[in-house]
Design a protein around this motif. Structure first.
Motif, PDB file in Angstrom:
ATOM      1  N   VAL A  74     -39.751  73.014 -54.436  1.00 46.99           N
ATOM      2  CA  VAL A  74     -38.613  73.849 -54.059  1.00 46.99           C
ATOM      3  C   VAL A  74     -37.336  73.072 -54.335  1.00 46.99           C
ATOM      4  N   HIS A  75     -36.448  73.662 -55.104  1.00 45.47           N
ATOM      5  CA  HIS A  75     -35.171  73.027 -55.420  1.00 45.47           C
ATOM      6  C   HIS A  75     -34.300  72.984 -54.176  1.00 45.47           C
ATOM      7  N   LEU A  76     -33.833  71.778 -53.824  1.00 45.96           N
ATOM      8  CA  LEU A  76     -33.002  71.618 -52.636  1.00 45.96           C
ATOM      9  C   LEU A  76     -31.519  71.572 -52.975  1.00 45.96           C
ATOM     10  N   ILE A  77     -31.184  70.683 -53.904  1.00 43.04           N
ATOM     11  CA  ILE A  77     -29.767  70.448 -54.149  1.00 43.04           C
ATOM     12  C   ILE A  77     -29.605  69.759 -55.496  1.00 43.04           C
ATOM     13  N   LEU A  78     -28.520  70.052 -56.166  1.00 40.67           N
ATOM     14  CA  LEU A  78     -28.185  69.417 -57.445  1.00 40.67           C
ATOM     15  C   LEU A  78     -26.806  68.803 -57.299  1.00 40.67           C
ATOM     16  N   ILE A  79     -26.671  67.559 -57.722  1.00 40.25           N
ATOM     17  CA  ILE A  79     -25.381  66.890 -57.682  1.00 40.25           C
ATOM     18  C   ILE A  79     -25.035  66.464 -59.103  1.00 40.25           C
ATOM     19  N   ARG A  80     -23.837  66.767 -59.535  1.00 40.27           N
ATOM     20  CA  ARG A  80     -23.405  66.442 -60.889  1.00 40.27           C
ATOM     21  C   ARG A  80     -22.932  64.993 -60.952  1.00 40.27           C
ATOM     22  N   SER A  81     -22.895  64.458 -62.142  1.00 40.90           N
ATOM     23  CA  SER A  81     -22.547  63.045 -62.304  1.00 40.90           C
ATOM     24  C   SER A  81     -21.113  62.744 -61.888  1.00 40.90           C
ATOM     25  N   ASN A  82     -20.240  63.756 -61.867  1.00 40.18           N
ATOM     26  CA  ASN A  82     -18.853  63.517 -61.463  1.00 40.18           C
ATOM     27  C   ASN A  82     -18.637  63.778 -59.968  1.00 40.18           C
ATOM     28  N   GLU A  83     -19.715  64.037 -59.247  1.00 41.58           N
ATOM     29  CA  GLU A  83     -19.641  64.223 -57.801  1.00 41.58           C
ATOM     30  C   GLU A  83     -20.208  62.993 -57.101  1.00 41.58           C
ATOM     31  N   ARG A  84     -19.678  62.691 -55.941  1.00 44.41           N
ATOM     32  CA  ARG A  84     -20.166  61.536 -55.193  1.00 44.41           C
ATOM     33  C   ARG A  84     -20.973  61.945 -53.975  1.00 44.41           C
ATOM     34  N   GLU A  85     -20.694  63.137 -53.461  1.00 45.63           N
ATOM     35  CA  GLU A  85     -21.378  63.582 -52.262  1.00 45.63           C
ATOM     36  C   GLU A  85     -21.438  65.105 -52.274  1.00 45.63           C
ATOM     37  N   LYS A  86     -22.538  65.637 -51.734  1.00 41.19           N
ATOM     38  CA  LYS A  86     -22.686  67.079 -51.664  1.00 41.19           C
ATOM     39  C   LYS A  86     -23.489  67.429 -50.416  1.00 41.19           C
ATOM     40  N   HIS A  87     -23.133  68.542 -49.788  1.00 35.34           N
ATOM     41  CA  HIS A  87     -23.802  68.973 -48.567  1.00 35.34           C
ATOM     42  C   HIS A  87     -24.411  70.349 -48.770  1.00 35.34           C
ATOM     43  N   GLY A 116     -26.333  72.701 -45.780  1.00 35.71           N
ATOM     44  CA  GLY A 116     -26.970  72.802 -44.468  1.00 35.71           C
ATOM     45  C   GLY A 116     -27.154  71.434 -43.838  1.00 35.71           C
ATOM     46  N   ARG A 117     -28.388  71.070 -43.507  1.00 32.28           N
ATOM     47  CA  ARG A 117     -28.681  69.765 -42.907  1.00 32.28           C
ATOM     48  C   ARG A 117     -28.896  68.665 -43.948  1.00 32.28           C
ATOM     49  N   LEU A 118     -28.696  68.980 -45.206  1.00 28.24           N
ATOM     50  CA  LEU A 118     -28.892  68.006 -46.271  1.00 28.24           C
ATOM     51  C   LEU A 118     -27.566  67.423 -46.732  1.00 28.24           C
ATOM     52  N   ARG A 119     -27.592  66.110 -46.975  1.00 25.38           N
ATOM     53  CA  ARG A 119     -26.433  65.443 -47.563  1.00 25.38           C
ATOM     54  C   ARG A 119     -26.945  64.534 -48.664  1.00 25.38           C
ATOM     55  N   VAL A 120     -26.406  64.701 -49.840  1.00 29.16           N
ATOM     56  CA  VAL A 120     -26.811  63.898 -50.988  1.00 29.16           C
ATOM     57  C   VAL A 120     -25.615  63.092 -51.471  1.00 29.16           C
ATOM     58  N   THR A 121     -25.874  61.843 -51.783  1.00 30.83           N
ATOM     59  CA  THR A 121     -24.844  61.009 -52.398  1.00 30.83           C
ATOM     60  C   THR A 121     -25.339  60.529 -53.753  1.00 30.83           C
ATOM     61  N   LEU A 122     -24.415  60.230 -54.609  1.00 30.37           N
ATOM     62  CA  LEU A 122     -24.742  59.744 -55.955  1.00 30.37           C
ATOM     63  C   LEU A 122     -23.803  58.605 -56.306  1.00 30.37           C
ATOM     64  N   ASP A 123     -24.378  57.501 -56.725  1.00 32.46           N
ATOM     65  CA  ASP A 123     -23.606  56.345 -57.182  1.00 32.46           C
ATOM     66  C   ASP A 123     -24.043  56.041 -58.607  1.00 32.46           C
ATOM     67  N   THR A 124     -23.285  56.524 -59.566  1.00 30.04           N
ATOM     68  CA  THR A 124     -23.684  56.352 -60.968  1.00 30.04           C
ATOM     69  C   THR A 124     -23.559  54.901 -61.420  1.00 30.04           C
ATOM     70  N   SER A 125     -22.720  54.117 -60.767  1.00 34.77           N
ATOM     71  CA  SER A 125     -22.590  52.705 -61.168  1.00 34.77           C
ATOM     72  C   SER A 125     -23.840  51.918 -60.794  1.00 34.77           C
ATOM     73  N   LYS A 126     -24.485  52.342 -59.719  1.00 40.96           N
ATOM     74  CA  LYS A 126     -25.727  51.695 -59.292  1.00 40.96           C
ATOM     75  C   LYS A 126     -26.959  52.482 -59.717  1.00 40.96           C
ATOM     76  N   LYS A 127     -26.732  53.622 -60.372  1.00 38.20           N
ATOM     77  CA  LYS A 127     -27.844  54.496 -60.776  1.00 38.20           C
ATOM     78  C   LYS A 127     -28.755  54.777 -59.583  1.00 38.20           C
ATOM     79  N   SER A 128     -28.139  55.278 -58.530  1.00 38.97           N
ATOM     80  CA  SER A 128     -28.920  55.567 -57.326  1.00 38.97           C
ATOM     81  C   SER A 128     -28.359  56.788 -56.600  1.00 38.97           C
TER      82      SER A 128
END
Lengths: 110, 114
Positions: A44-57, A59-71
């Protein structure tokens, strides 16, 4: 071969606690996606974060993306027993195929 | 609720046999991908079809083949089954907006080769 690695491989928490799982990947990406899989069923797809985004919410989900650390990290707040599942990160490879990590198995104890 | 339907849900075949798995894509989606997921592993990309043409293939032998039909439904065929082909096979469909909304997966077909 797997693109990403999730950490930890398994996580057990009590209902109401927060769950954090991490994903590392190897190559440049234009987005990163998180999926949930209940006991050997479909994803089940939960969330998609683009490379130019750092954080996305969502509901109860929070995703972060650090492209410099590839994590990336996925935080589930106020967990419920129904959140028990495997969680995978995935990144688009050549021809838009998804390359999945190895997954984190989350167990939420009632 | 998923808009992708896979059939059958479970299947048992004998080594050396052939199998066909089916997938009905979500309405409006013109791309279908197939994945193999071994127990305890992440899904592995088999191939992708876009408007009835193969549009990318993973590291799987030629005995794994596929078709996509004009209504965007799809088949995965596996010939000369081997014990290691036992896995969950997942179908995923997407539209042109996959880079914004990701993929929609079916519930999978659990194939057991004995």
């Amino acid at each position: 071969s797997q693109q990403g690695e999730e950490d930890p491989q398994a996580l057990s928490i009590q209902e109401g606690e927060n769950a954090t799982m991490n994903c590392s990947y190897k190559t440049s990406i234009n987005n990163l996606q998180w999926y949930r899989q209940n006991s050997g069923r479909g994803l089940v797809h939960l969330i998609l974060i683009r490379s130019n985004e750092r954080e996305k919410h969502s509901g109860r989900l929070r995703v972060t993306l650090d492209t410099s650390k590839k994590s990336s990290s996925l935080l589930i707040t106020a967990s419920r027993a129904a959140d028990t599942a495997s969680y995978f990160c995935a990144t688009p490879g050549a021809t838009n195929k998804l390359i999945f990590g190895t997954g984190t198995l989350l167990a939420v104890q009632p | 609720e998923t808009g992708v339907t896979q059939s059958p849900t479970h299947l048992i075949k004998t080594r050396g046999q052939q199998v066909t798995l089916r997938c009905s894509s979500q309405s409006g989606h013109n791309t279908v991908s197939w994945y193999q997921q071994a127990l305890g592993q992440g899904p592995q990309f088999i191939f992708q079809y876009y408007r009835e043409e193969e549009n990318g293939r993973g590291n799987f032998p030629p005995r794994f083949s596929g078709l996509q039909f004009p209504n965007y439904s799809s088949e995965l065929n596996v010939n000369a089954l081997e014990l290691d082909d036992s896995a969950l096979y997942l179908c995923a469909s997407s539209g042109e907006d996959r880079n914004n909304y990701g993929y929609t997966f079916g519930s999978g077909t659990r194939l057991t080769v004995v």
